[in-house]
Design a protein around this motif. Structure first.
Motif, PDB file in Angstrom:
ATOM      1  N   VAL A  54      36.968 -14.218 -13.211  1.00 40.04           N
ATOM      2  CA  VAL A  54      37.251 -14.103 -11.785  1.00 40.04           C
ATOM      3  C   VAL A  54      38.252 -13.099 -11.147  1.00 40.04           C
ATOM      4  O   VAL A  54      38.781 -12.719 -10.080  1.00 40.04           O
ATOM      5  N   GLY A  55      39.351 -12.929 -12.633  1.00 39.53           N
ATOM      6  CA  GLY A  55      40.547 -12.151 -11.790  1.00 39.53           C
ATOM      7  C   GLY A  55      41.263 -11.799 -13.111  1.00 39.53           C
ATOM      8  O   GLY A  55      41.326 -12.127 -14.229  1.00 39.53           O
ATOM      9  N   GLN A  56      42.787 -11.628 -13.353  1.00 43.82           N
ATOM     10  CA  GLN A  56      43.807 -11.335 -14.460  1.00 43.82           C
ATOM     11  C   GLN A  56      45.063 -12.018 -13.899  1.00 43.82           C
ATOM     12  O   GLN A  56      45.482 -12.509 -12.400  1.00 43.82           O
ATOM     13  N   ILE A  57      45.865 -12.411 -15.088  1.00 38.75           N
ATOM     14  CA  ILE A  57      46.794 -12.996 -15.320  1.00 38.75           C
ATOM     15  C   ILE A  57      47.792 -12.329 -15.490  1.00 38.75           C
ATOM     16  O   ILE A  57      47.391 -11.939 -16.681  1.00 38.75           O
ATOM     17  N   SER A  58      48.868 -11.873 -15.234  1.00 46.18           N
ATOM     18  CA  SER A  58      49.690 -10.946 -15.542  1.00 46.18           C
ATOM     19  C   SER A  58      51.602 -12.186 -15.729  1.00 46.18           C
ATOM     20  O   SER A  58      52.111 -12.941 -14.281  1.00 46.18           O
ATOM     21  N   VAL A  59      52.008 -11.957 -16.291  1.00 46.00           N
ATOM     22  CA  VAL A  59      53.180 -12.373 -16.310  1.00 46.00           C
ATOM     23  C   VAL A  59      54.549 -11.725 -17.054  1.00 46.00           C
ATOM     24  O   VAL A  59      53.985 -10.773 -18.007  1.00 46.00           O
ATOM     25  N   LEU A  60      55.771 -10.968 -16.081  1.00 47.29           N
ATOM     26  CA  LEU A  60      56.276 -10.210 -16.068  1.00 47.29           C
ATOM     27  C   LEU A  60      57.726 -10.706 -16.460  1.00 47.29           C
ATOM     28  O   LEU A  60      58.225 -12.168 -15.573  1.00 47.29           O
ATOM     29  N   ARG A  61      58.467 -10.235 -17.319  1.00 48.27           N
ATOM     30  CA  ARG A  61      59.924 -10.894 -17.624  1.00 48.27           C
ATOM     31  C   ARG A  61      60.685  -9.600 -18.032  1.00 48.27           C
ATOM     32  O   ARG A  61      60.644  -8.429 -17.824  1.00 48.27           O
TER      33      ARG A  61
END
Length: 580
Positions: free
Chosen positions: A330-337
């Motif tokens: 259903v989508g994409q999850i992104s974690v940015l540091r």
């Protein structure tokens, strides 16, 4: 019939059975005891009367034996639980023992007496002048048993009644949870999912409580998990964002707002390409395609675009977002540091390492220059001073007159030259200790300590080694030597110490790497904030030398309590030198 009354009936039935069994055991035991008591008493009585009747005492003094024995029996009274009757030869009753005064006038019930009585069997003792009839009387023992049993029965009845009342009351308390169960169901109906029922001991209540708790726990956990996930996403220090299949942002946490400058209202519904630089669009599309194939991307460093237009270095981790019910993407999850601080820290660490290498190189070049200067002083000036001293001595020896001016001047030249020569040798030792080149580190440090002992006779200087110290190259050796030299100079000149201890230890930590520890402690006046510039520069020089070998110096000092200096270094072992 309710639980309360059923439990009371069961307890009452068990109590009655227990009462009957206990009563039977007590009555049987008491009946045996009475039997043994009567038999023993009767046997003693018969033996006593036999011994008296058969003795010659009743016939002494011309007394009638029947009267003499009757008088003895009157004086003896009732013998234990026995009735005694004396008859003469004509079967006339001469004596009968008096009735028992113990519990006189009281009797046990007839049925109990028949149950407990062992049977009153008479004994007849025949004599020349008559006979004695002994009849055991167990009525008093039976009465005692009846009294004991009655007291015990009264106690049991009181206990039985008390037990039933207590159980009835406890059951009443145990049934109270029904009110709590009804109240909990009412609160659940109103939407309170935090309500829980306690763990009841009764099976009926336990089944209701467990079922109710499982139901509310499952509902509460589902809602709590959603709340925790939302809270984690909101409070995470990393930027977290979710995109749908079209690449539009559907979730944007506060850290993402701080990192990129876009608020949630500004970015939600917008394309994720809003924060991707033009030169990074191709790579971003490739990453999204990999995630669409259910592949995970972790810790990929790239650049993103802020609202202000500034470029920020980030570390991106991406994963597919799957619906748990349909197992569909259903989508994409992104974690940015944000990697700005990390890269600055790495750059600073690299700069520090470069500075350490530069410091080590400077120290090495400085030692090489000192070594060269020391060699020049030794080879050139030393020879010239020796020549001047030799010429002055020759001039003095050619003058026969010891008081001549020429001889005196020549001797003055010899004396001054000797002092200059000693000064030059002292400078050479300061520039480059020759013992390091000829004897090794341990002997060079020992020689240094001997020099300080000679220069400061009142100084108690102790030196100890642990491990093999003669295994390192000349740059490590000169560093260790200079650190100890500076510590001893400070202790003697500035600390005014009377006792100094020097300890040098080395041990191999891993293959090719060794740790050297230098520990110098004195009992001087300690360090203060107003220490002289020369002393502070000396400590700074020691620290720079040690840090060049990935080490550090720890200084512990208080005014009037001395100073402790500990230097730790990690160095590479010179295996070739060690093998020699």
């Amino acid at each position: 019939m309710g639980i309360r009354f059923r439990v009371n009936a069961a307890i009452s039935f068990i109590a009655v059975i227990f009462l009957l069994v206990t009563s039977f055991i007590l009555i049987d035991d008491r009946r045996k005891s009475i039997k043994e008591e009567i038999e023993a008493g009767t046997k003693v009585t018969v033996q006593l009367l036999e011994s008296v009747a058969l003795s010659r005492r009743p016939f002494l003094g011309g007394v009638d034996p029947v009267e003499g024995l009757a008088g003895f029996l009157r004086r003896a009274g009732r013998v234990r639980a026995n009735e005694i009757r004396l008859y003469d030869q004509s079967d006339t009753l001469v004596y009968e023992s008096p009735p028992s005064v113990y519990k006189q006038g009281r009797w046990a019930p007839e049925w109990f007496s028949r149950l407990m009585s062992p049977g009153d069997r008479e004994f007849q003792l025949n004599m020349p002048f008559g006979y004695i009839v002994i009849t055991p009387d167990s009525s008093r023992s039976v009465l005692d048993a009846w009294d004991e049993l009655r007291r015990f029965g009264l106690i049991l009845i009181i206990f039985f009644v008390s037990l039933n009342l207590a159980i009835f009351g406890l059951l009443g308390r145990a049934m109270r949870p029904l009110k709590g169960i009804l109240s909990a169901m009412s609160l659940l109906e109103k939407g309170d999912l935090s309500i829980r029922l306690p763990d009841y001991k009764l099976p009926e209540f336990a089944a209701i409580g467990h079922t109710f708790n499982r139901m509310t726990t499952n509902l509460h956990d589902a809602l709590a998990q959603n709340a925790r996930l939302a809270l984690v996403a909101q409070q995470s220090s990393d930027a977290i964002l979710i995109c749908d299949l079209e690449g539009n942002v559907s979730f944007w946490n506060p850290s993402a707002e701080r990192l990129f400058g876009f608020t949630s209202s500004e970015i939600l519904g917008q394309s994720i390409q809003t924060i991707v630089p033009d030169e990074g669009l191709g790579l971003h599309d490739s990453m999204r395609d990999r995630v669409s194939q259910s592949r995970i991307i972790e810790h990929y460093e790239c650049q993103r675009l802020k609202k202000s237009g500034a470029i920020v270095d980030v570390e991106v981790s991406m994963a597919p977002l799957v619906d748990p019910d349909t197992d569909q993407l259903v989508g994409q999850i992104s974690v940015l540091r944000d990697m700005t601080d990390y890269k600055s820290r790495i750059s600073a660490e690299m700069q520090l390492q470069q500075n350490k290498r530069l410091t080590q190189l400077i120290q090495e070049k400085l030692e090489e220059e000192r070594k060269s200067i020391a060699r020049e002083l030794h080879d050139e000036m030393g020879q010239n001073l020796t020549a001047i001293k030799t010429i002055g001595t020759a001039i003095a020896n050619r003058e026969p007159d010891e008081q001549s001016i020429t001889r005196q001047n020549a001797l003055t030249i010899v004396d001054v030259t000797s002092r200059i020569y000693d000064m030059v040798h002292s400078i050479i030792r300061e520039l480059r200790p020759s013992a390091l080149d000829h004897l090794g580190l341990a002997d060079a440090i020992t020689d240094l300590c001997d020099q300080h002992r000679r220069a400061n006779p009142e100084l108690d200087l102790q030196l100890d080694f642990e491990g093999e110290v003669n295994r390192y190259d000349e740059y490590v050796n000169i560093t260790v030597y200079r650190v100890i030299q500076e510590c001893l100079t400070n202790a003697a000149k500035h600390a005014v110490a009377s006792k100094v201890s020097v300890f040098v230890s080395t041990n191999v930590k891993e293959s090719g790497i060794a740790q050297i520890m230098i520990r110098v402690q004195d009992d001087g006046q300690g360090l203060d904030a107003n220490a002289s510039e020369s002393r502070r520069f000396g400590l700074l020089g020691m620290r720079e030398r040690v840090q060049a070998f990935n080490g550090d110096i720890k200084i512990e000092s208080n005014m009037g309590s001395g100073t402790l200096i500990i230097a730790d270094m990690e160095v590479v072992i010179d295996d070739a030198k060690h093998d020699v």
